[in-house]
Write an enzyme that holds these catalytic residues in place. Structure first.
Site, PDB file in Angstrom:
ATOM      1  N   VAL A  46     -12.853  51.699  33.077  1.00  0.00           N
ATOM      2  CA  VAL A  46     -14.139  52.752  32.735  1.00  0.00           C
ATOM      3  C   VAL A  46     -14.355  53.890  33.564  1.00  0.00           C
ATOM      4  CG1 VAL A  46     -16.731  52.606  32.748  1.00  0.00           C
ATOM      5  CG2 VAL A  46     -15.372  50.868  31.824  1.00  0.00           C
ATOM      6  N   LYS A  79     -24.431  60.267  49.889  1.00  0.00           N
ATOM      7  CA  LYS A  79     -25.709  60.186  49.115  1.00  0.00           C
ATOM      8  C   LYS A  79     -26.832  59.604  49.764  1.00  0.00           C
ATOM      9  CE  LYS A  79     -27.325  57.948  44.866  1.00  0.00           C
ATOM     10  NZ  LYS A  79     -27.172  56.735  43.786  1.00  0.00           N
ATOM     11  N   LEU A 336     -18.575  44.567  34.794  1.00  0.00           N
ATOM     12  CA  LEU A 336     -19.053  44.901  33.330  1.00  0.00           C
ATOM     13  C   LEU A 336     -18.841  43.619  32.466  1.00  0.00           C
ATOM     14  CD1 LEU A 336     -17.627  48.355  32.761  1.00  0.00           C
ATOM     15  CD2 LEU A 336     -20.323  47.751  33.384  1.00  0.00           C
TER      16      LEU A 336
HETATM   17  P1  FAD Z   1     -13.314  48.149  33.736  1.00  0.00           P
HETATM   18  O1  FAD Z   1     -13.455  49.464  34.876  1.00  0.00           O
HETATM   19  O2  FAD Z   1     -13.418  48.554  32.393  1.00  0.00           O
HETATM   20  O3  FAD Z   1     -12.028  47.610  34.145  1.00  0.00           O
HETATM   21  C1  FAD Z   1     -11.578  46.506  33.377  1.00  0.00           C
HETATM   22  C2  FAD Z   1     -10.248  46.064  33.593  1.00  0.00           C
HETATM   23  O4  FAD Z   1      -9.469  45.266  32.847  1.00  0.00           O
HETATM   24  C3  FAD Z   1      -9.216  47.285  33.679  1.00  0.00           C
HETATM   25  O5  FAD Z   1      -8.138  47.145  34.578  1.00  0.00           O
HETATM   26  C4  FAD Z   1      -8.468  46.979  32.344  1.00  0.00           C
HETATM   27  O6  FAD Z   1      -6.973  47.609  32.329  1.00  0.00           O
HETATM   28  C5  FAD Z   1      -8.453  45.471  32.409  1.00  0.00           C
HETATM   29  N1  FAD Z   1      -8.313  44.841  31.210  1.00  0.00           N
HETATM   30  C6  FAD Z   1      -9.062  44.760  29.993  1.00  0.00           C
HETATM   31  N2  FAD Z   1      -8.815  44.207  28.914  1.00  0.00           N
HETATM   32  C7  FAD Z   1      -7.238  43.803  29.496  1.00  0.00           C
HETATM   33  C8  FAD Z   1      -6.326  43.000  28.680  1.00  0.00           C
HETATM   34  N3  FAD Z   1      -6.325  42.639  27.470  1.00  0.00           N
HETATM   35  N4  FAD Z   1      -5.125  42.838  29.380  1.00  0.00           N
HETATM   36  C9  FAD Z   1      -4.944  43.243  30.672  1.00  0.00           C
HETATM   37  N5  FAD Z   1      -6.008  43.920  31.332  1.00  0.00           N
HETATM   38  C10 FAD Z   1      -7.135  44.171  30.671  1.00  0.00           C
HETATM   39  N6  FAD Z   1     -21.791  51.814  38.708  1.00  0.00           N
HETATM   40  C11 FAD Z   1     -22.331  52.177  39.700  1.00  0.00           C
HETATM   41  O7  FAD Z   1     -22.231  51.481  40.537  1.00  0.00           O
HETATM   42  N7  FAD Z   1     -22.477  53.525  39.868  1.00  0.00           N
HETATM   43  C12 FAD Z   1     -22.686  54.253  38.919  1.00  0.00           C
HETATM   44  O8  FAD Z   1     -22.750  55.659  39.032  1.00  0.00           O
HETATM   45  C13 FAD Z   1     -22.068  54.015  37.575  1.00  0.00           C
HETATM   46  N8  FAD Z   1     -21.966  54.766  36.456  1.00  0.00           N
HETATM   47  C14 FAD Z   1     -21.607  54.333  35.370  1.00  0.00           C
HETATM   48  C15 FAD Z   1     -21.831  55.030  34.026  1.00  0.00           C
HETATM   49  C16 FAD Z   1     -21.368  54.492  32.874  1.00  0.00           C
HETATM   50  C17 FAD Z   1     -21.469  55.131  31.621  1.00  0.00           C
HETATM   51  C18 FAD Z   1     -21.010  53.214  32.788  1.00  0.00           C
HETATM   52  C19 FAD Z   1     -20.496  52.609  31.660  1.00  0.00           C
HETATM   53  C20 FAD Z   1     -20.610  52.473  34.041  1.00  0.00           C
HETATM   54  C21 FAD Z   1     -21.119  52.910  35.258  1.00  0.00           C
HETATM   55  N9  FAD Z   1     -21.184  52.131  36.495  1.00  0.00           N
HETATM   56  C22 FAD Z   1     -21.560  52.585  37.634  1.00  0.00           C
HETATM   57  C23 FAD Z   1     -20.436  50.785  36.113  1.00  0.00           C
HETATM   58  C24 FAD Z   1     -19.291  50.890  36.737  1.00  0.00           C
HETATM   59  O9  FAD Z   1     -18.554  51.894  36.227  1.00  0.00           O
HETATM   60  C25 FAD Z   1     -18.647  49.530  36.715  1.00  0.00           C
HETATM   61  O10 FAD Z   1     -19.621  48.692  37.056  1.00  0.00           O
HETATM   62  C26 FAD Z   1     -17.494  49.441  37.456  1.00  0.00           C
HETATM   63  O11 FAD Z   1     -16.536  50.516  37.059  1.00  0.00           O
HETATM   64  C27 FAD Z   1     -16.858  48.309  36.944  1.00  0.00           C
HETATM   65  O12 FAD Z   1     -16.152  48.061  35.750  1.00  0.00           O
HETATM   66  P2  FAD Z   1     -15.267  46.890  35.894  1.00  0.00           P
HETATM   67  O13 FAD Z   1     -14.089  46.924  36.827  1.00  0.00           O
HETATM   68  O14 FAD Z   1     -16.010  45.481  35.476  1.00  0.00           O
HETATM   69  O15 FAD Z   1     -14.445  47.184  34.277  1.00  0.00           O
END
Ligand code: FAD
Length: 504
Positions: A46, A79, A336
């Site tokens: 993301v 911040k 997420l």
């Molecule tokens: P992702 O970043 O989506 O990572 C998912 C991972 O899973 C990736 O490496 C992907 O390659 C992998 N994956 C998925 N499917 C497969 C598959 N089939 N096979 C192999 N690998 C796979 N948080 C804050 O604390 N401050 C902020 O200011 C903030 N702003 C945000 C704004 C928005 C609009 C959004 C949507 C989120 C925001 N967040 C913020 C939240 C933050 O971006 C996420 O909590 C954080 O990036 C964690 O994301 P994640 O690692 O859970 O998911």
């Protein structure tokens, strides 16, 4: 005990959640359990989680990070709080500053004495009594000065803005140095055991099978294991937090101020963030698709940037809420995959941190016990609900009548836990912090006051002190804070001296 011992850990996903989990587990478990992380470069991350809250400094201390190095590697800025524009009414502006307000050394909270004088027209706005907020207003920054315990300079609480993609890269380096094995590949199948329904392996497109005992689902909104395989279910909170889309776009920062705070500007059907980094400014428009189209939302975003956009806005769809169980069978979802609230108070990375911390508390080394799982799920639900109520407050406490979106938010039902807090503040300005709740009394105070909830009265015990004594004290606090801010360097100068990415 239901199951055999845990010998190996598989993390699926390498975004912020996956690499934070990998780094913390590698550091704390000291290599006792092999950790493998599967991620797909093709899918990507993301990568817009750019603003944090002060609890992240604790995470950095657990990893033993050099803060300046971490900042250089992630193009970070400091911040001190969040500025909210147009929330209570169009034209309103207030800052939710981290840290303390005044000094809590009296029988009732400092803010009650302030409230008494404020209601009498004799005290200034809250910003004058918070070192963090006062510094924001002057674009100044310095780290807390531990050697000056009696000065407000010792009370500065800071967090960071950083480039989320660089953060994941930074943590990847940290984790790999400590033995975490990264496996590149796309998960195409999740296999479960017939006997107990636990996940036993994930299968990659290449045919490689990755087996493990404990699986941590960090696959983002896809929630491949916790939902895709285990069908855990989701609690939908969109009736309280109706925004369901975001467009993100970085822009050039040439000539714009590197402010030590995030800005959240309410728009017609949502709000826009501005996050200053060293090399660019991060921007995004969070909105409700029921009230505005994607094209209109993009136009609003692009017409409110500091400089030239550096990419096309990236649309992201989401549903606010949380997984019914964060931990199901042998899968713990973090990030997420476990749920998403609004980024309004920058709490997602904090919830990742809490997911990791509670997992370590209930680490299932000797096997998976129902009691551990249930307790983990209870505490994580509580973490989410505390944050949820605080965020809903920003939408509910508005007098805006200029759009259908704000009419909905102003008149919507809110959870009773929040309604009670609003009633308590409305009667005598009372705020409270429940258990280990993330947000402090003064966080609640700043948002309630900043969004025009005005108490009918102040705490009656403040009448026990002579009014001139209260007034003198408030003036002293204000003057000391102003004098402290005066000697602080500018935010830009502090970064240039200590942690500029260009100096690497
Ligand atoms: P992702 O970043 O989506 O990572 C998912 C991972 O899973 C990736 O490496 C992907 O390659 C992998 N994956 C998925 N499917 C497969 C598959 N089939 N096979 C192999 N690998 C796979 N948080 C804050 O604390 N401050 C902020 O200011 C903030 N702003 C945000 C704004 C928005 C609009 C959004 C949507 C989120 C925001 N967040 C913020 C939240 C933050 O971006 C996420 O909590 C954080 O990036 C964690 O994301 P994640 O690692 O859970 O998911």
């Amino acid at each position: 005990m239901e199951t055999p011992k845990v010998n190996s850990i598989v993390i699926v996903g390498g975004g912020t959640a996956g690499w934070m989990a990998a780094a913390a587990l590698a550091k704390v478990l000291k290599g006792k359990y092999p950790i493998r992380l599967v991620e797909s470069d093709e899918i990507g991350i993301v990568g817009v989680g750019e603003a944090t809250i002060p609890m992240i400094t604790l995470f950095n201390r657990i990893l033993d990070l050099d803060e300046d190095e971490f900042m250089k590697s992630t193009q970070a800025s400091f911040k001190l709080g969040i500025e909210f524009v147009n929330w209570g009414r169009l034209g309103d502006r207030y800052i939710h500053g981290f840290g303390v307000i005044g000094q809590d050394n009296w029988t009732v909270d400092f803010h009650q004495y302030w409230l008494k004088q404020y209601q009498a027209g004799k005290a200034k706005d809250l910003s004058h009594y918070s070192i963090n907020t006062a510094a924001c207003l002057e674009n100044k920054f310095i780290r807390a000065q531990a050697n000056m315990p009696n000065s407000p300079l010792s009370q500065i609480a800071h967090a960071f803005h950083f480039d989320a993609s660089l953060y994941a890269k930074f943590l990847r380096g940290f984790s790999e140095q400590r033995g975490v094995e990264r496996i590149e590949g796309k998960v195409v199948e999740v296999r479960t055991r017939d006997s107990d329904g636990h996940v036993e392996s994930v299968v990659l497109q290449s045919g490689q099978i990755v087996e493990g005992d404990l699986f941590i689902d960090c696959s983002g909104f896809r929630a491949l294991l916790i939902e895709g395989a285990l069908k855990t279910g989701y609690e939908d909170w969109s009736h309280w937090l109706p925004c369901d889309r975001a467009l993100a776009v970085p822009c050039a920062s040439v000539g714009s101020e590197i402010t030590p705070y995030t800005r959240a500007t309410a728009r017609q059907a949502g709000w826009q963030w501005r996050i200053p980094l060293q090399h660019r400014v991060g921007n995004g428009h969070v909105y409700c698709s029921k009230y505005i189209s994607d094209d209109e939302a993009a136009a609003v975003l692009l017409s409110n940037l500091d400089g030239e956009p550096l990419a096309s806005p990236r649309p992201i769809k989401f549903l606010t809420g949380k997984r019914k169980q964060s931990w199901n069978k042998n899968v713990v979802s973090i990030g997420l995959a476990s749920g998403f609230l609004e980024p309004l108070e920058s709490t997602s990375i904090h919830l990742i941190q809490m997911g990791i911390a509670h997992l370590l508390t209930f680490f299932p080394a000797a096997g998976f016990a129902e009691a551990d799982r249930a307790e983990y799920n209870r505490v994580m639900s509580q973490e989410f609900e505390w944050v949820r109520d605080f965020i809903i407050l920003h939408y509910k406490a508005t007098e805006r009548t200029d759009s259908p979106f704000w009419n909905y938010c102003r008149t919507m039902e809110v959870p009773e836990s929040l309604a009670l807090r609003i009633r308590l503040f409305g009667s005598h300005g009372r705020v409270y912090r429940e258990g280990n709740e993330l947000f402090t009394k003064v966080s609640w105070l700043q948002v309630m006051h900043g969004q025009r909830i005005r108490p009918q009265a102040y705490h009656p015990l403040t009448d026990l002190l002579p009014e001139d004594e209260i007034q003198t004290y408030l003036e002293e606090v204000e003057q000391v804070i102003a004098a402290c801010v005066e000697v602080m360097p500018s935010h830009a100068a502090f970064i240039a001296e200590h942690c500029a990415a260009g100096l690497r």
